[in-house]
Design an enzyme around this catalytic site. Structure first.
Site, short mmCIF file in Angstrom:
data_model
loop_
_atom_site.label_atom_id
_atom_site.label_comp_id
_atom_site.label_asym_id
_atom_site.label_seq_id
_atom_site.Cartn_x
_atom_site.Cartn_y
_atom_site.Cartn_z
N GLY A 38 7.46 9.34 -10.77
CA GLY A 38 7.30 8.19 -9.65
C GLY A 38 7.08 6.90 -10.44
O GLY A 38 7.26 5.85 -9.72
N CYS A 41 5.82 2.37 -10.23
CA CYS A 41 5.67 2.01 -8.88
C CYS A 41 4.77 3.03 -8.14
O CYS A 41 3.85 2.61 -7.33
CB CYS A 41 7.13 2.02 -7.85
N LYS A 50 -0.44 -1.45 -2.38
CA LYS A 50 -0.23 -1.47 -0.78
C LYS A 50 -1.41 -0.78 -0.08
O LYS A 50 -1.99 -1.10 0.87
CB LYS A 50 1.01 -0.78 -0.44
N GLY A 114 11.32 10.45 -24.19
CA GLY A 114 12.74 10.89 -24.67
C GLY A 114 13.32 9.70 -25.49
O GLY A 114 12.90 8.45 -25.53
N ILE A 184 2.48 -10.43 -8.06
CA ILE A 184 1.35 -9.32 -8.47
C ILE A 184 -0.04 -9.89 -8.39
O ILE A 184 -0.83 -9.46 -7.97
CB ILE A 184 1.60 -8.66 -9.73
N GLY A 185 -0.06 -11.25 -8.93
CA GLY A 185 -1.25 -12.16 -9.03
C GLY A 185 -1.78 -12.21 -7.64
O GLY A 185 -3.15 -12.06 -7.52
N LEU A 186 -1.03 -12.76 -6.81
CA LEU A 186 -1.50 -13.08 -5.38
C LEU A 186 -2.15 -12.05 -4.54
O LEU A 186 -2.80 -11.90 -3.75
CB LEU A 186 -0.41 -13.98 -4.64
N LEU A 320 12.75 -5.01 -8.95
CA LEU A 320 12.24 -4.65 -7.76
C LEU A 320 12.84 -2.96 -7.54
O LEU A 320 13.79 -2.70 -7.83
CB LEU A 320 12.82 -5.21 -6.58
N HIS A 445 11.05 -7.79 23.90
CA HIS A 445 10.02 -8.60 24.23
C HIS A 445 8.90 -7.94 24.70
O HIS A 445 9.00 -7.08 25.55
CB HIS A 445 10.42 -10.08 25.38
#
Length: 466
Positions: A38, A41, A50, A114, A184-186, A320, A445
């Site tokens: 993984g 991330c 998150k 590797g 990242i900081g925020l 990203l 809506h």
């Protein structure tokens, strides 16, 4: 038996590349230095942060918003160990999922570091020091990125931390200084601010979120300041004194001048990330890198060494996970003789603060620099029925469209659930949609995405609810 493909690194780019290659009939192995798959991330980046953002948002909402909706609860109490366990469970579930997918697709997993020793040859050194040599037709470098560091600040991962440790602090710091006002900081600053920290963000440039649309950046900063985050812009941290019980952070104007000292309990260094290529043997093997340490590739992701390819954070472009995933799929398809491709003009970016910030395509500043004539349509969430009902009215949607063709060139959203709403814009842009196409598409809506439709209407100055 030699492999058709060996992928070094099993972050989002690497494991997706391996799975797609296996789907296309290749015999595939992956090499991973961590005990779990993984990459950054899933293990210490996107997923755990998150989880903490989600939990801390609910903690703050319970303490400040429930009463307004007629929900009576006592003052919430923070159980940080349980919250961190919640975060760890999210990580565990995801990394086990990747392990399952690799096994399902009959991909061999080799754990160790590797190193490319020659075309088609990868040496893997295990945790026990033993090495083995794997042979393959093709190699994909997907080793991701590492924390960017400041030469003047030593990160001990205890009181002066990187993002790796900022997701696992043993207690809430009374005072947190964040170096860097990027994504990242925020995000991590927001987590600890909600949980009780006094947060000060020091940024070298004159605004938050460098590179994003200017109007979005300015509104975001105002919102974060109202939430209680303090900013010291056009400033730099030149030293952190760790000798006493309180950290003493030396801050100077970016252009020079008198320094000031800020006391903190924890300092988070979040100035970005750099490509991780250490120990891969790239220089010895003859794999070219640019002046920023990124692996140089051609339009088909091939490096200067025959049979070696690279994707994700180790090559140019936004760092990203979803960009790396698309590149991983593309290179697997190219190796299979198909037409793998990544559209770099339509890669969304999201900041998972509250409210969220999302964008895809060009900003106004970029269009002006390129001398592209455009029309802009903007719609505020204060005029959106669902946002008003939910008391989530901060922010807006802005759509930028070519002045001649009306083709959508960029979409920028700051508001609740912006990260999900940007998907509509990305799909529209991928298919060359005009702002009129979005405006004429029926939206349910009452929903927040109606603001996207209204912004599209506003491009032609015909928004209904504004």
């Amino acid at each position: 038996m030699p492999y058709d493909l060996i992928v070094i690194g099993t972050g989002p780019g690497g494991y997706v590349c391996a799975i797609r290659a296996a789907q296309l009939g290749m015999k595939v192995a992956v090499v991973e230095k961590r005990a779990t798959h993984g990459g950054t991330c899933l293990n210490v980046g996107c997923i755990p942060s998150k989880a903490l953002l989600h939990a801390s948002e609910l903690f703050e909402e319970a303490g400040h918003s429930f009463a307004k909706m007629g929900i009576g609860v006592s003052t919430p109490k923070l159980d940080l160990p349980t919250m961190l366990k919640f975060k760890d469970e999210a990580v565990d579930g995801n990394v086990k999922g990747v392990d399952y997918l690799l096994k399902k697709n009959k991909i061999d997993s080799v754990h160790g570091t590797g190193r490319i020793v020659a075309p088609g040859k990868v040496e893997v050194k295990g945790a026990d020091g033993k090495t083995q040599l794997l042979e393959t037709k093709n190699i994909v470098i997907a080793t991701g990125s590492d924390v960017a560091r400041l030469p003047s600040i030593s990160i001990d991962e205890k009181r002066v931390v990187s993002s790796d440790s900022a997701i696992a602090l043993g207690k809430v710091p009374a005072r947190l200084v964040v170096v860097g006002a990027g994504v990242i900081g925020l995000e991590l600053g927001s987590v600890w601010r909600r949980l009780g920290s006094q947060v000060t963000v020091v940024e070298f440039l004159d605004g938050v979120l460098p590179g994003m649309d200017g109007e979005v950046r300015r509104q975001a900063q105002r919102i974060f300041e109202r939430q209680g985050i303090k900013f010291k812009l056009s400033s730099k941290v030149t030293a952190v004194d760790t000798s006493g019980p309180a950290l003493k952070v030396k801050v100077e104007p970016a252009k020079g001048g008198a320094a000031e000292t800020i006391e903190a309990d924890v300092v988070l260094v979040a100035i970005g990330r750099v490509p991780f290529t250490e120990g891969l043997g790239l220089d010895e093997a003859g794999v070219k890198k640019d002046n920023r340490g990124r692996v140089v590739v051609d339009p088909h992701f091939a490096t200067s060494l025959k049979g070696v390819y690279a994707i994700g954070d180790v090559i140019a472009g936004p760092m990203l996970a979803h960009k790396a995933e698309d590149e991983g799929m593309a290179v697997a398809e190219i190796l299979a003789g198909q037409a793998g491709h990544v559209n770099y003009d339509v890669i969304p970016g999201v900041v998972y603060t509250y409210p969220e910030i999302a964008s895809v395509g060009k900003s106004e500043e970029e269009l002006k620099t390129a001398n592209v004539s455009y029309n802009a349509g903007k719609f505020p969430f204060t005029a959106n029925g669902r946002a008003k009902a939910n008391q989530q009215t901060e922010g807006f949607v802005k759509i930028l469209a070519d002045a001649k063709t009306d083709r959508v060139l960029g979409v920028h959203i700051i508001g609740s659930d912006a990260g999900n709403m940007i998907a509509e814009a990305a799909v529209a842009m991928e298919f060359g949609a005009s702002s009129e196409d979005i405006a004429r598409t029926c939206h349910a809506h009452p929903t927040l995405p109606e603001a996207v439709k209204e912004a599209a209407l506003a491009v032609a100055k015909r928004a209904i609810h504004m």
